[in-house]
Design a protein around this motif. Structure first.
Motif, PDB file in Angstrom:
ATOM      1  N   ARG A 150     -10.836  -1.769  -0.476  1.00  0.00           N
ATOM      2  CA  ARG A 150     -10.551  -0.424  -0.035  1.00  0.00           C
ATOM      3  C   ARG A 150     -11.103   0.527  -1.112  1.00  0.00           C
ATOM      4  NH1 ARG A 150      -5.466  -3.998   0.479  1.00  0.00           N
ATOM      5  NH2 ARG A 150      -5.007  -3.489  -1.481  1.00  0.00           N
ATOM      6  N   LYS A 151     -11.470   1.529  -0.391  1.00  0.00           N
ATOM      7  CA  LYS A 151     -12.142   2.656  -1.176  1.00  0.00           C
ATOM      8  C   LYS A 151     -11.389   3.520  -1.974  1.00  0.00           C
ATOM      9  CE  LYS A 151     -16.163   1.937   1.855  1.00  0.00           C
ATOM     10  NZ  LYS A 151     -15.535   0.619   2.455  1.00  0.00           N
ATOM     11  N   ALA A 152     -10.183   3.202  -2.081  1.00  0.00           N
ATOM     12  CA  ALA A 152      -9.470   4.319  -2.728  1.00  0.00           C
ATOM     13  C   ALA A 152      -9.200   4.204  -4.323  1.00  0.00           C
ATOM     14  CB  ALA A 152      -7.954   4.182  -2.266  1.00  0.00           C
ATOM     15  N   GLY A 153      -9.971   3.207  -4.816  1.00  0.00           N
ATOM     16  CA  GLY A 153     -10.159   2.973  -6.211  1.00  0.00           C
ATOM     17  C   GLY A 153      -9.083   2.570  -6.864  1.00  0.00           C
ATOM     18  N   GLU A 154      -8.506   1.490  -6.303  1.00  0.00           N
ATOM     19  CA  GLU A 154      -6.914   0.746  -6.928  1.00  0.00           C
ATOM     20  C   GLU A 154      -7.452  -0.157  -8.001  1.00  0.00           C
ATOM     21  OE1 GLU A 154      -7.002  -0.584  -2.836  1.00  0.00           O
ATOM     22  OE2 GLU A 154      -4.899  -0.604  -2.675  1.00  0.00           O
ATOM     23  N   GLU A 155      -6.520  -0.175  -8.924  1.00  0.00           N
ATOM     24  CA  GLU A 155      -6.614  -1.127  -9.787  1.00  0.00           C
ATOM     25  C   GLU A 155      -6.685  -2.769  -9.430  1.00  0.00           C
ATOM     26  OE1 GLU A 155      -4.207  -1.354 -13.858  1.00  0.00           O
ATOM     27  OE2 GLU A 155      -2.872  -2.269 -12.344  1.00  0.00           O
ATOM     28  N   ILE A 156      -6.026  -2.975  -8.238  1.00  0.00           N
ATOM     29  CA  ILE A 156      -6.061  -4.319  -7.821  1.00  0.00           C
ATOM     30  C   ILE A 156      -7.483  -4.512  -7.319  1.00  0.00           C
ATOM     31  CG2 ILE A 156      -5.759  -4.096  -5.101  1.00  0.00           C
ATOM     32  CD1 ILE A 156      -3.536  -5.931  -5.767  1.00  0.00           C
ATOM     33  N   VAL A 216       4.722   6.880  -6.171  1.00  0.00           N
ATOM     34  CA  VAL A 216       3.837   6.663  -4.738  1.00  0.00           C
ATOM     35  C   VAL A 216       3.454   5.234  -4.804  1.00  0.00           C
ATOM     36  CG1 VAL A 216       3.008   9.020  -4.787  1.00  0.00           C
ATOM     37  CG2 VAL A 216       1.871   7.511  -6.534  1.00  0.00           C
ATOM     38  N   ARG A 217       3.873   4.354  -5.730  1.00  0.00           N
ATOM     39  CA  ARG A 217       3.082   3.185  -5.819  1.00  0.00           C
ATOM     40  C   ARG A 217       1.288   2.731  -5.715  1.00  0.00           C
ATOM     41  NH1 ARG A 217       5.549  -0.305  -7.966  1.00  0.00           N
ATOM     42  NH2 ARG A 217       4.743  -2.083  -6.885  1.00  0.00           N
ATOM     43  N   GLY A 218       0.815   1.836  -6.189  1.00  0.00           N
ATOM     44  CA  GLY A 218      -0.337   1.728  -6.537  1.00  0.00           C
ATOM     45  C   GLY A 218      -1.245   1.197  -5.243  1.00  0.00           C
ATOM     46  N   LEU A 219      -0.845   0.947  -4.187  1.00  0.00           N
ATOM     47  CA  LEU A 219      -1.474   0.445  -3.171  1.00  0.00           C
ATOM     48  C   LEU A 219      -1.889   1.491  -2.187  1.00  0.00           C
ATOM     49  CD1 LEU A 219       0.321  -3.110  -2.779  1.00  0.00           C
ATOM     50  CD2 LEU A 219      -1.707  -2.312  -3.726  1.00  0.00           C
ATOM     51  N   ALA A 220      -3.202   1.399  -1.782  1.00  0.00           N
ATOM     52  CA  ALA A 220      -3.643   2.565  -0.812  1.00  0.00           C
ATOM     53  C   ALA A 220      -2.985   2.745   0.441  1.00  0.00           C
ATOM     54  CB  ALA A 220      -5.258   2.431  -0.718  1.00  0.00           C
ATOM     55  N   TYR A 221      -2.501   1.574   0.903  1.00  0.00           N
ATOM     56  CA  TYR A 221      -2.162   1.547   2.130  1.00  0.00           C
ATOM     57  C   TYR A 221      -0.843   1.983   2.630  1.00  0.00           C
ATOM     58  CZ  TYR A 221      -0.676  -3.289   0.726  1.00  0.00           C
ATOM     59  OH  TYR A 221      -0.295  -4.217   0.064  1.00  0.00           O
ATOM     60  N   TYR A 222       0.096   2.517   1.603  1.00  0.00           N
ATOM     61  CA  TYR A 222       1.520   3.028   1.842  1.00  0.00           C
ATOM     62  C   TYR A 222       1.300   4.219   2.631  1.00  0.00           C
ATOM     63  CZ  TYR A 222       3.456  -0.586  -0.841  1.00  0.00           C
ATOM     64  OH  TYR A 222       3.965  -2.110  -1.436  1.00  0.00           O
TER      65      TYR A 222
END
Ligand code: 4HU
Length: 446
Positions: free
Chosen positions: A78-84, A291-297
């Motif tokens: 995913r292109k949101a720059g997540e740590e995961i 906000v939590r760190g996963l892009a899809y929420y």
């Protein structure tokens, strides 16, 4: 004859190669960096923890599912720059496929829901307990694997779904002796962010990336947060307003700022009202910075935290109504949470709530004569057919050894198979706690 006299000299003397001796390299007997073994004592605690995860899931009517630990890497790009994403345990397999050890379970669940399509009736209430992986530089000394309990509800757009999920986690905490004074849930909604960004005409396409930056609040300096937001395309004015709104800890204040017409306030008010009805209002609080760190929420998000502030988040989750379409499926309303197996154990340790879990064996069976080993095996089988646990002594050992082993395995009773008794169809039973000893007919042994 090869003329080889076995001295390694062979017919040609020095020309022959020296005998190859197997170089026995001592392997490293520790597990790979960042991973754990589960020897019996640790495995008993893990089994106890997972049993509680499964019992709560069963109480809530959820069905267990599982997926491969190895998934296509594409599930997590995913292109949101997540740590995961930065910590993905990924590689190219022998078929030149880009694969990854799953860092979370939700994308696999989404994949399976799409695969099942119309063959499953909604709502789906699925849970899983699965090992997840991340490749983190060990400088931070953090683990590279943990087991996650996930519960997900697919097909329910109402906030009742999130309220039900939080209720299931509260039920778990209560089962293991954790109270609202030990932990709480910080709850917010990404729609808060969305409504602020819309006020400043920040394009929707930046939404996920902005969430990932905002999730770093408290983890990196606020100046860096501002810099990252601006370089992502958020105006200085919007950044200031955003940070202002994110510092709000009261729903009333939020309503004053955003107005009562938006979905964010409506969803949150409904969730807090449902929390009262479920009976867990004292466990949750509004905190706009969550906000939590996963892009899809896309909506309500929540995380469980320890009130002493010593540990990382215990669990976290939220609504992800757009995840399926990112995999080419038809979107379905969805929400869920992940609950790791490590932080909770630290919390239980801190609170003195780790359960006493020792091996419990009902019977240790021992032949008093090597010719009676078969008879002892028969006694063991008879007891096992009656669902009794038996540790059968498998070799000829002195009684002193047998008593020591009986104590180590917490055996309740010792069954001795001796010649004179066996000739009369009897065995000797010794209750190890009291020392009481008696003979009993084999067919009457219960
Ligand atoms: O909490 C995120 C996460 C994902 C995979 C493995 C580990 Br350890 N931790």
């Amino acid at each position: 004859s090869t003329g080889d006299n076995g001295s390694g000299g062979g017919r040609f003397g020095a020309l022959a190669p020296p005998p190859i001796t197997e170089e026995l390299q001592k392997i490293d007997v520790n597990p790979p960096k960042g991973t754990r073994d589960f020897p019996p004592e640790e495995m008993r605690l893990r089994t106890w923890l997972f049993h509680n995860f499964r019992e709560v899931s069963r109480l809530f009517g959820f069905e267990e599912v599982d997926f491969p630990v190895l998934e296509s890497e594409a599930l997590y790009i995913r292109k949101a720059g997540e740590e995961i994403r930065d910590q993905l345990y990924c590689f190219e397999d022998r078929g030149n496929r880009r694969v990854a050890l799953r860092p979370e379970l939700t994308p696999s669940l989404a994949r399976l829901v799409i695969q099942k399509g119309k063959s499953v009736s909604l709502p789906l209430k699925w849970f899983a307990v699965g090992q997840c992986w991340r490749y983190e530089r060990m400088t931070r000394g953090r683990r590279r694997e943990h087991y996650q309990w996930n519960m997900d509800i697919i097909g329910v757009p109402e906030v009742t779904a999130e309220a039900e999920l939080i209720s299931s986690i509260v039920t778990f905490f209560k089962r293991v002796g954790i109270t609202a004074s030990d932990v709480g849930f910080k709850v917010s909604s990404r729609k808060v962010l969305q409504e602020v960004l819309r006020c400043y005409s920040v394009p929707e396409s930046l939404f996920s990336k902005v969430c990932i930056i905002i999730d770093k609040i408290g983890k990196i300096p606020v100046d860096e947060i501002k810099k990252d937001l601006k370089s992502a395309g958020v105006s200085e004015e919007a950044v200031e307003e955003l940070l202002q709104v994110l510092s709000i800890k009261s729903l009333t204040k939020l309503e004053e700022i955003l107005g009562g017409a938006g979905e964010a306030v409506a969803d949150l008010k409904q969730l807090f009202s449902l929390a009262e009805k479920f009976g867990y209002a004292e466990w949750i609080e509004f905190d706009a910075s969550i906000v939590r760190g996963l892009a899809y929420y896309t909506g309500i998000v929540f995380e469980g935290f320890d009130r002493e502030g010593k540990l990382r988040a215990i669990c976290g989750g939220g609504r992800y109504d757009r995840l399926l379409s990112t995999f080419g499926g038809d979107d379905l309303p969805a929400c869920g949470f992940g609950f790791g197996d490590a932080v909770i154990v630290e919390l239980l340790k801190d609170r003195g709530l780790l359960p006493e879990l020792s091996l419990q064996i009902e019977n240790i069976v021992c032949a008093l004569d090597v010719d009676l080993q078969g008879a002892a095996a028969r006694v063991a089988s008879i007891l096992r057919e009656k669902s009794q646990t038996v540790d059968l002594v498998l070799e000829s050992k002195p009684l002193k050894w047998v008593f020591k082993r009986a104590a180590r395995i917490n055996a309740h009773r010792l069954i001795l198979v001796g010649n004179s008794e066996w000739q009369r169809g009897m065995v000797v039973v010794k209750i190890l706690s009291s020392g009481e000893q008696y003979e009993v007919k084999l067919e009457e042994l219960v």
